[in-house]
Design a protein around this motif. Structure first.
Motif, PDB file in Angstrom:
ATOM      1  N   SER A 124       0.844  -1.186   0.000  1.00  0.00           N
ATOM      2  CA  SER A 124       0.000   0.000   0.000  1.00  0.00           C
ATOM      3  C   SER A 124       0.884   1.241   0.000  1.00  0.00           C
ATOM      4  O   SER A 124       1.961   1.248   0.602  1.00  0.00           O
ATOM      5  CB  SER A 124      -0.895   0.017   1.247  1.00  0.00           C
ATOM      6  N   ALA A 125       0.411   2.281  -0.659  1.00  0.00           N
ATOM      7  CA  ALA A 125       1.155   3.546  -0.691  1.00  0.00           C
ATOM      8  C   ALA A 125       0.167   4.698  -0.596  1.00  0.00           C
ATOM      9  O   ALA A 125      -0.797   4.763  -1.365  1.00  0.00           O
ATOM     10  CB  ALA A 125       1.986   3.660  -1.962  1.00  0.00           C
ATOM     11  N   HIS A 126       0.436   5.594   0.351  1.00  0.00           N
ATOM     12  CA  HIS A 126      -0.437   6.741   0.555  1.00  0.00           C
ATOM     13  C   HIS A 126       0.296   8.059   0.303  1.00  0.00           C
ATOM     14  O   HIS A 126      -0.219   9.126   0.656  1.00  0.00           O
ATOM     15  CB  HIS A 126      -1.000   6.719   1.981  1.00  0.00           C
ATOM     16  N   SER A 127       1.477   7.991  -0.282  1.00  0.00           N
ATOM     17  CA  SER A 127       2.241   9.194  -0.609  1.00  0.00           C
ATOM     18  C   SER A 127       3.258   8.860  -1.692  1.00  0.00           C
ATOM     19  O   SER A 127       3.596   7.694  -1.913  1.00  0.00           O
ATOM     20  CB  SER A 127       2.969   9.734   0.630  1.00  0.00           C
ATOM     21  N   VAL A 128       3.756   9.898  -2.347  1.00  0.00           N
ATOM     22  CA  VAL A 128       4.792   9.706  -3.365  1.00  0.00           C
ATOM     23  C   VAL A 128       6.067   9.158  -2.722  1.00  0.00           C
ATOM     24  O   VAL A 128       6.760   8.326  -3.310  1.00  0.00           O
ATOM     25  CB  VAL A 128       5.070  11.032  -4.096  1.00  0.00           C
ATOM     26  N   LYS A 129       6.365   9.591  -1.498  1.00  0.00           N
ATOM     27  CA  LYS A 129       7.539   9.069  -0.798  1.00  0.00           C
ATOM     28  C   LYS A 129       7.415   7.569  -0.557  1.00  0.00           C
ATOM     29  O   LYS A 129       8.388   6.822  -0.668  1.00  0.00           O
ATOM     30  CB  LYS A 129       7.746   9.813   0.528  1.00  0.00           C
ATOM     31  N   ALA A 130       6.201   7.118  -0.242  1.00  0.00           N
ATOM     32  CA  ALA A 130       5.987   5.683  -0.031  1.00  0.00           C
ATOM     33  C   ALA A 130       6.191   4.911  -1.330  1.00  0.00           C
ATOM     34  O   ALA A 130       6.713   3.783  -1.311  1.00  0.00           O
ATOM     35  CB  ALA A 130       4.588   5.437   0.516  1.00  0.00           C
ATOM     36  N   LEU A 131       5.817   5.504  -2.454  1.00  0.00           N
ATOM     37  CA  LEU A 131       6.071   4.867  -3.748  1.00  0.00           C
ATOM     38  C   LEU A 131       7.568   4.658  -3.947  1.00  0.00           C
ATOM     39  O   LEU A 131       8.004   3.590  -4.395  1.00  0.00           O
ATOM     40  CB  LEU A 131       5.524   5.729  -4.891  1.00  0.00           C
ATOM     41  N   THR A 142       2.304  -1.348  -6.450  1.00  0.00           N
ATOM     42  CA  THR A 142       1.766  -0.611  -5.310  1.00  0.00           C
ATOM     43  C   THR A 142       0.277  -0.369  -5.497  1.00  0.00           C
ATOM     44  O   THR A 142      -0.204  -0.126  -6.601  1.00  0.00           O
ATOM     45  CB  THR A 142       2.465   0.748  -5.131  1.00  0.00           C
ATOM     46  N   LEU A 143      -0.447  -0.439  -4.373  1.00  0.00           N
ATOM     47  CA  LEU A 143      -1.865  -0.107  -4.345  1.00  0.00           C
ATOM     48  C   LEU A 143      -1.983   1.294  -3.767  1.00  0.00           C
ATOM     49  O   LEU A 143      -1.725   1.507  -2.568  1.00  0.00           O
ATOM     50  CB  LEU A 143      -2.637  -1.107  -3.484  1.00  0.00           C
ATOM     51  N   VAL A 144      -2.331   2.257  -4.603  1.00  0.00           N
ATOM     52  CA  VAL A 144      -2.388   3.655  -4.203  1.00  0.00           C
ATOM     53  C   VAL A 144      -3.817   4.011  -3.807  1.00  0.00           C
ATOM     54  O   VAL A 144      -4.770   3.740  -4.547  1.00  0.00           O
ATOM     55  CB  VAL A 144      -1.911   4.572  -5.348  1.00  0.00           C
ATOM     56  N   MET A 173       6.971   2.060 -11.306  1.00  0.00           N
ATOM     57  CA  MET A 173       6.378   0.834 -10.808  1.00  0.00           C
ATOM     58  C   MET A 173       4.957   0.666 -11.325  1.00  0.00           C
ATOM     59  O   MET A 173       4.265   1.647 -11.582  1.00  0.00           O
ATOM     60  CB  MET A 173       6.333   0.838  -9.272  1.00  0.00           C
ATOM     61  N   PRO A 174       4.469  -0.569 -11.434  1.00  0.00           N
ATOM     62  CA  PRO A 174       3.050  -0.790 -11.694  1.00  0.00           C
ATOM     63  C   PRO A 174       2.217  -0.244 -10.537  1.00  0.00           C
ATOM     64  O   PRO A 174       2.534  -0.484  -9.371  1.00  0.00           O
ATOM     65  CB  PRO A 174       2.932  -2.319 -11.785  1.00  0.00           C
ATOM     66  N   ILE A 175       1.168   0.493 -10.856  1.00  0.00           N
ATOM     67  CA  ILE A 175       0.323   1.126  -9.856  1.00  0.00           C
ATOM     68  C   ILE A 175      -1.120   0.673 -10.038  1.00  0.00           C
ATOM     69  O   ILE A 175      -1.632   0.630 -11.160  1.00  0.00           O
ATOM     70  CB  ILE A 175       0.422   2.661  -9.950  1.00  0.00           C
ATOM     71  N   TYR A 176      -1.752   0.332  -8.902  1.00  0.00           N
ATOM     72  CA  TYR A 176      -3.151  -0.075  -8.888  1.00  0.00           C
ATOM     73  C   TYR A 176      -3.961   0.950  -8.104  1.00  0.00           C
ATOM     74  O   TYR A 176      -3.551   1.363  -7.023  1.00  0.00           O
ATOM     75  CB  TYR A 176      -3.301  -1.460  -8.237  1.00  0.00           C
ATOM     76  N   ALA A 177      -5.098   1.347  -8.637  1.00  0.00           N
ATOM     77  CA  ALA A 177      -5.972   2.293  -7.954  1.00  0.00           C
ATOM     78  C   ALA A 177      -6.827   1.560  -6.935  1.00  0.00           C
ATOM     79  O   ALA A 177      -7.475   0.555  -7.253  1.00  0.00           O
ATOM     80  CB  ALA A 177      -6.863   3.000  -8.970  1.00  0.00           C
ATOM     81  N   LEU A 178      -6.859   2.062  -5.700  1.00  0.00           N
ATOM     82  CA  LEU A 178      -7.637   1.463  -4.616  1.00  0.00           C
ATOM     83  C   LEU A 178      -8.474   2.542  -3.936  1.00  0.00           C
ATOM     84  O   LEU A 178      -7.994   3.642  -3.702  1.00  0.00           O
ATOM     85  CB  LEU A 178      -6.702   0.815  -3.588  1.00  0.00           C
ATOM     86  N   GLY A 179      -9.710   2.184  -3.618  1.00  0.00           N
ATOM     87  CA  GLY A 179     -10.573   3.103  -2.896  1.00  0.00           C
ATOM     88  C   GLY A 179     -11.698   3.628  -3.762  1.00  0.00           C
ATOM     89  O   GLY A 179     -11.465   4.447  -4.652  1.00  0.00           O
ATOM     90  N   GLY A 180     -12.913   3.118  -3.531  1.00  0.00           N
ATOM     91  CA  GLY A 180     -14.072   3.606  -4.260  1.00  0.00           C
ATOM     92  C   GLY A 180     -14.131   3.191  -5.720  1.00  0.00           C
ATOM     93  O   GLY A 180     -14.914   3.763  -6.491  1.00  0.00           O
TER      94      GLY A 180
END
Length: 216
Positions: A124-131, A142-144, A173-180
């Motif tokens: 999970s990533a909730h910021s660009v720094k976490a990415l 990452t699941l953003v 990185m491959p990014i997945y959209a999460l939330g709603g």
């Protein structure tokens, strides 16, 4: 349950239209278990189309090993990728294909990767720094979140698709959209060059009405 299977197949088809040009090892649709909205990974896998993925978030359940083993057996039979959340021992003992790491455990993932683990890792990533931290740790995707307004108690303020696209530009990185993410909102993610979506409430299979903890 044919209607649930059809709904999952439609989501998988919509997710497949999102995939950008970044190499990735995961399916475009990842379904997450949840103690309230999606408690049973076996029932979930039974209603997924081949080529989908599941993240089993067990929240410390006493029967997690038995459940994970049953889920892995069915996933292998159906051609579904299955990861377990934040539990290397459970992944090893159940034969899961990988591990999903909450953002606060990215460093642990990096240490495990450095020791030679070849399992699939998501985080999970909730910021660009976490990415950036996830990339250095050897995370595969990452699941953003949170992208759209979500019913999850742990959901933060929604960023919207434009902000998601900006985040994606900061990482290869491959990014997945999460939330709603649901059959309506997924259309707003087209042309963003993300690798797919992660969903919970959009695929309600065997939902129950008991409150539970959150884990991302």
């Amino acid at each position: 349950m044919k209607s649930a299977y059809d709904a999952a197949a439609r989501m998988a088809s919509a997710a497949a239209r999102l995939t950008g040009d970044r190499p990735h090892v995961l399916p475009p649709l990842l379904a997450l278990t949840d103690p309230l909205r999606q408690p049973d990974p076996v029932a979930l896998i039974a209603n997924l189309a081949p080529g989908s993925g599941v993240i089993y978030r067990h929240f410390g359940a006493a029967d997690r090993l038995e459940t994970a083993r049953r889920a892995v057996t069915l996933a292998n039979r159906k051609g579904v990728t299955i990861l377990v959340s934040s539990d290397p021992d459970l992944a090893r003992r159940s034969g899961a294909h990988g591990i999903h790491w909450p953002e606060q455990h990215i460093a642990q993932a990096g240490r495990m990767r450095a020791r030679g683990s070849t399992l699939i890792f998501t985080a999970s990533a909730h910021s660009v720094k976490a990415l950036a931290r996830a990339r250095l740790a050897g995370i595969d995707a990452t699941l953003v979140s949170t992208v759209f307004p979500s019913a999850s108690p742990s959901a933060g303020r929604p960023m919207g698709p434009l902000a998601l696209a900006a985040w994606a530009q900061h990482s290869d990185m491959p990014i997945y959209a999460l939330g709603g993410v649901n059959p309506r909102t997924i259309r707003r993610l087209e042309s963003l060059q993300i690798s797919g979506v992660a969903v919970v409430g959009a695929l309600e299979v065997g939902a129950i009405r008991t409150a539970g903890p959150t884990q991302t």
